[in-house]
Write a protein that holds these residues in place. Structure first.
Motif, PDB file in Angstrom:
ATOM      1  N   ILE A 358     -73.402 -28.639  -5.491  1.00 58.06           N
ATOM      2  CA  ILE A 358     -72.559 -29.616  -4.805  1.00 58.06           C
ATOM      3  C   ILE A 358     -72.554 -29.335  -3.309  1.00 58.06           C
ATOM      4  O   ILE A 358     -72.666 -30.256  -2.487  1.00 58.06           O
ATOM      5  CB  ILE A 358     -71.118 -29.572  -5.355  1.00 58.06           C
ATOM      6  N   LYS A 359     -72.439 -28.071  -2.936  1.00 62.27           N
ATOM      7  CA  LYS A 359     -72.394 -27.694  -1.521  1.00 62.27           C
ATOM      8  C   LYS A 359     -73.665 -28.128  -0.801  1.00 62.27           C
ATOM      9  O   LYS A 359     -73.614 -28.680   0.303  1.00 62.27           O
ATOM     10  CB  LYS A 359     -72.189 -26.189  -1.403  1.00 62.27           C
ATOM     11  N   GLN A 360     -74.819 -27.860  -1.404  1.00 59.88           N
ATOM     12  CA  GLN A 360     -76.097 -28.239  -0.781  1.00 59.88           C
ATOM     13  C   GLN A 360     -76.188 -29.753  -0.611  1.00 59.88           C
ATOM     14  O   GLN A 360     -76.624 -30.255   0.435  1.00 59.88           O
ATOM     15  CB  GLN A 360     -77.255 -27.737  -1.641  1.00 59.88           C
ATOM     16  N   LEU A 361     -75.744 -30.477  -1.634  1.00 62.15           N
ATOM     17  CA  LEU A 361     -75.819 -31.934  -1.600  1.00 62.15           C
ATOM     18  C   LEU A 361     -74.906 -32.508  -0.518  1.00 62.15           C
ATOM     19  O   LEU A 361     -75.292 -33.419   0.224  1.00 62.15           O
ATOM     20  CB  LEU A 361     -75.414 -32.490  -2.971  1.00 62.15           C
ATOM     21  N   VAL A 362     -73.691 -31.985  -0.418  1.00 61.35           N
ATOM     22  CA  VAL A 362     -72.707 -32.497   0.533  1.00 61.35           C
ATOM     23  C   VAL A 362     -73.092 -32.147   1.964  1.00 61.35           C
ATOM     24  O   VAL A 362     -73.087 -33.010   2.861  1.00 61.35           O
ATOM     25  CB  VAL A 362     -71.302 -31.938   0.196  1.00 61.35           C
ATOM     26  N   TYR A 363     -73.444 -30.887   2.201  1.00 62.70           N
ATOM     27  CA  TYR A 363     -73.715 -30.472   3.580  1.00 62.70           C
ATOM     28  C   TYR A 363     -75.062 -30.968   4.096  1.00 62.70           C
ATOM     29  O   TYR A 363     -75.225 -31.196   5.299  1.00 62.70           O
ATOM     30  CB  TYR A 363     -73.595 -28.953   3.708  1.00 62.70           C
ATOM     31  N   ALA A 364     -76.023 -31.165   3.189  1.00 62.14           N
ATOM     32  CA  ALA A 364     -77.265 -31.812   3.613  1.00 62.14           C
ATOM     33  C   ALA A 364     -76.966 -33.233   4.074  1.00 62.14           C
ATOM     34  O   ALA A 364     -77.548 -33.727   5.054  1.00 62.14           O
ATOM     35  CB  ALA A 364     -78.269 -31.825   2.466  1.00 62.14           C
ATOM     36  N   ASN A 365     -76.046 -33.863   3.414  1.00 62.77           N
ATOM     37  CA  ASN A 365     -75.663 -35.245   3.723  1.00 62.77           C
ATOM     38  C   ASN A 365     -75.007 -35.338   5.104  1.00 62.77           C
ATOM     39  O   ASN A 365     -75.461 -36.095   5.979  1.00 62.77           O
ATOM     40  CB  ASN A 365     -74.710 -35.749   2.633  1.00 62.77           C
ATOM     41  N   VAL A 366     -73.922 -34.589   5.300  1.00 56.43           N
ATOM     42  CA  VAL A 366     -73.183 -34.710   6.565  1.00 56.43           C
ATOM     43  C   VAL A 366     -74.012 -34.202   7.746  1.00 56.43           C
ATOM     44  O   VAL A 366     -73.853 -34.669   8.882  1.00 56.43           O
ATOM     45  CB  VAL A 366     -71.827 -33.983   6.492  1.00 56.43           C
ATOM     46  N   THR A 367     -74.916 -33.254   7.499  1.00 57.15           N
ATOM     47  CA  THR A 367     -75.790 -32.760   8.571  1.00 57.15           C
ATOM     48  C   THR A 367     -76.701 -33.866   9.074  1.00 57.15           C
ATOM     49  O   THR A 367     -76.914 -34.026  10.284  1.00 57.15           O
ATOM     50  CB  THR A 367     -76.625 -31.566   8.070  1.00 57.15           C
ATOM     51  N   MET A 368     -77.265 -34.649   8.148  1.00 53.53           N
ATOM     52  CA  MET A 368     -78.148 -35.738   8.532  1.00 53.53           C
ATOM     53  C   MET A 368     -77.396 -36.834   9.294  1.00 53.53           C
ATOM     54  O   MET A 368     -77.891 -37.357  10.307  1.00 53.53           O
ATOM     55  CB  MET A 368     -78.826 -36.338   7.291  1.00 53.53           C
ATOM     56  N   MET A 369     -76.214 -37.183   8.835  1.00 54.85           N
ATOM     57  CA  MET A 369     -75.439 -38.193   9.548  1.00 54.85           C
ATOM     58  C   MET A 369     -75.105 -37.712  10.955  1.00 54.85           C
ATOM     59  O   MET A 369     -75.194 -38.480  11.925  1.00 54.85           O
ATOM     60  CB  MET A 369     -74.158 -38.516   8.770  1.00 54.85           C
ATOM     61  N   ASP A 370     -74.728 -36.451  11.079  1.00 55.63           N
ATOM     62  CA  ASP A 370     -74.365 -35.912  12.389  1.00 55.63           C
ATOM     63  C   ASP A 370     -75.576 -35.864  13.321  1.00 55.63           C
ATOM     64  O   ASP A 370     -75.465 -36.130  14.526  1.00 55.63           O
ATOM     65  CB  ASP A 370     -73.785 -34.506  12.216  1.00 55.63           C
ATOM     66  N   GLU A 371     -76.744 -35.570  12.769  1.00 56.90           N
ATOM     67  CA  GLU A 371     -77.952 -35.456  13.583  1.00 56.90           C
ATOM     68  C   GLU A 371     -78.419 -36.813  14.098  1.00 56.90           C
ATOM     69  O   GLU A 371     -78.833 -36.945  15.265  1.00 56.90           O
ATOM     70  CB  GLU A 371     -79.064 -34.803  12.759  1.00 56.90           C
TER      71      GLU A 371
END
Length: 395
Positions: A358-371
């Protein structure tokens, strides 16, 4: 028929006694009295306790908080703070005792306070004389809590001489319906029997001195509800395995966001959590959803910038260029309303969804939006070409 309800806001300490006569200190908030034709028909007390003290209340099932008669938590478990608020109603056969010594709301509040000092073992101060209706805890992400069976079928109503089996059936059905919305996988013959057994015991105690017509109405309602929910349990047994898997996925997601200190709100009756994330380049809303039948978990970051109609083709090109080469997740654009979101998902059918997944899925997501958020903004507001905006980000 004249009905009058009055509220008195309190801010004082009151000591109740549990079934072993041990003291239970609470902080009173509100006292409410309801009269019908100048006869006291209900007394409610709202009070606060620390989460630590609530653990004792929970474990010992004080205030008639028996597990079989509780609803489900609306938005996750109670947290170590702040205080938990409980609203309870007084056992109906004790109302004449209270009315005998009071003529108004203020006198009732003072009388209970004096009893705490002078007659600590008075039945009015016993936790077993009060039926909890609602148990709630406010949080920044939204309130969590549950209601009990007595919120659906108040003891003061049950003891009325003219209550019908239809009224009792309606209260019982509504309680079980809301309970099964969240606990569908746990609905079986045993859980139904346990709950109905506790309800029957409580009815017997409450109606011991009431008319036989009331007792007959209760018996008729119990038989009707028992039959209906036993049939429902049989129907659901064939699909219980899939439902359990979906429930486990949702529980794992709730546990993750709780342990990882994400404030969130659960949408009632749906396997969806709403939250938000603050990145380096902005703040946006997120949603975590379980697709129950497919046993899939989907997480979305919703872009804080909405795309005007005249920029949607340019943003579509930007997102297509951004998606090329993406390994985990992708951007989506709704051409109808201009919403942009980033999606990551996983299919867990036949497997287990762990904290780390879950952590990998969530943080990969928000990292891409932020980038990519600065690039999205530059195309919308700054007339930067999609190709140039991507180059600035990925160079």
């Amino acid at each position: 028929m004249s009905v009058n309800t009055e509220h008195c806001h309190l801010d004082s300490e009151l000591t109740l006694r549990d079934r072993t006569h041990s003291p239970l200190p609470i902080h009173t908030v509100t006292l409410t009295l309801t009269e019908q034709n100048i006869i006291l028909t209900e007394c409610r007390l709202t009070f606060q306790t620390s989460p630590e003290l609530y653990q004792r209340i929970d474990t010992e099932a004080l205030f008639n908080l028996k597990p079989e008669l509780r609803g489900s938590l609306s938005a996750g478990d109670f947290q170590p703070e702040p205080d938990i608020k409980i609203e309870a109603t007084l056992q109906p056969d004790l109302l004449p005792r209270l009315a005998e010594h009071t003529t108004n709301l203020e006198e009732a509040a003072t009388y209970l306070q004096n009893l705490s000092q002078e007659q600590p073992n008075n039945p009015l101060l016993s936790t077993e004389s009060w039926f909890a209706l609602h148990v709630k805890q406010p949080r920044e992400s939204g309130e969590t809590g549950y209601s009990t069976f007595w919120a659906y079928l108040n003891p003061s109503v049950i003891t009325q001489d003219n209550i019908s089996s239809e009224q009792i059936t309606e209260g019982m059905v509504n309680f079980f319906k809301d309970w099964t919305d969240t606990n569908l996988s746990e609905l079986n013959q045993n859980t139904i029997s346990e709950s109905l057994e506790e309800i029957n015991k409580a009815f017997e105690e409450l109606t011991d001195t009431t008319l036989s017509e009331t007792q007959d109405a209760i018996l008729e309602a119990l038989e009707e509800v028992t039959s209906a929910f036993e049939e429902l349990a049989d129907t659901l047994s064939e699909t219980s395995e899939d439902i359990t898997s979906s429930k486990q996925i949702l529980e794992e997601i709730i546990d993750f966001f709780t342990e990882d200190d994400w404030p969130f709100t659960k949408i009632k009756g749906e396997p969806v959590l709403l939250t938000a994330f603050q990145g380096e380049n902005g703040k946006w809303n997120c949603s975590a959803k379980v697709r129950e039948e497919q046993e899939q978990f989907v997480f979305y970051s919703i872009c804080p910038a909405n795309v005007p109609e005249n920029k949607r083709l340019a943003i579509a090109e930007f997102l297509t260029r951004a998606n090329y080469g993406m390994i985990i997740g992708n951007f989506e654009l709704d051409f109808a309303d201009g919403e942009i979101r980033y999606k990551t998902s996983i299919d867990v059918q036949g497997d287990f969804l762990s904290f780390e997944l879950i952590k990998q899925l969530v943080y990969a997501n928000v990292t891409m939006m932020d980038e990519y958020l600065p690039g999205i903004i530059s195309v919308i507001d700054g007339d930067v070409l999609p190709e140039d905006a991507i180059a600035q980000i990925e160079s």
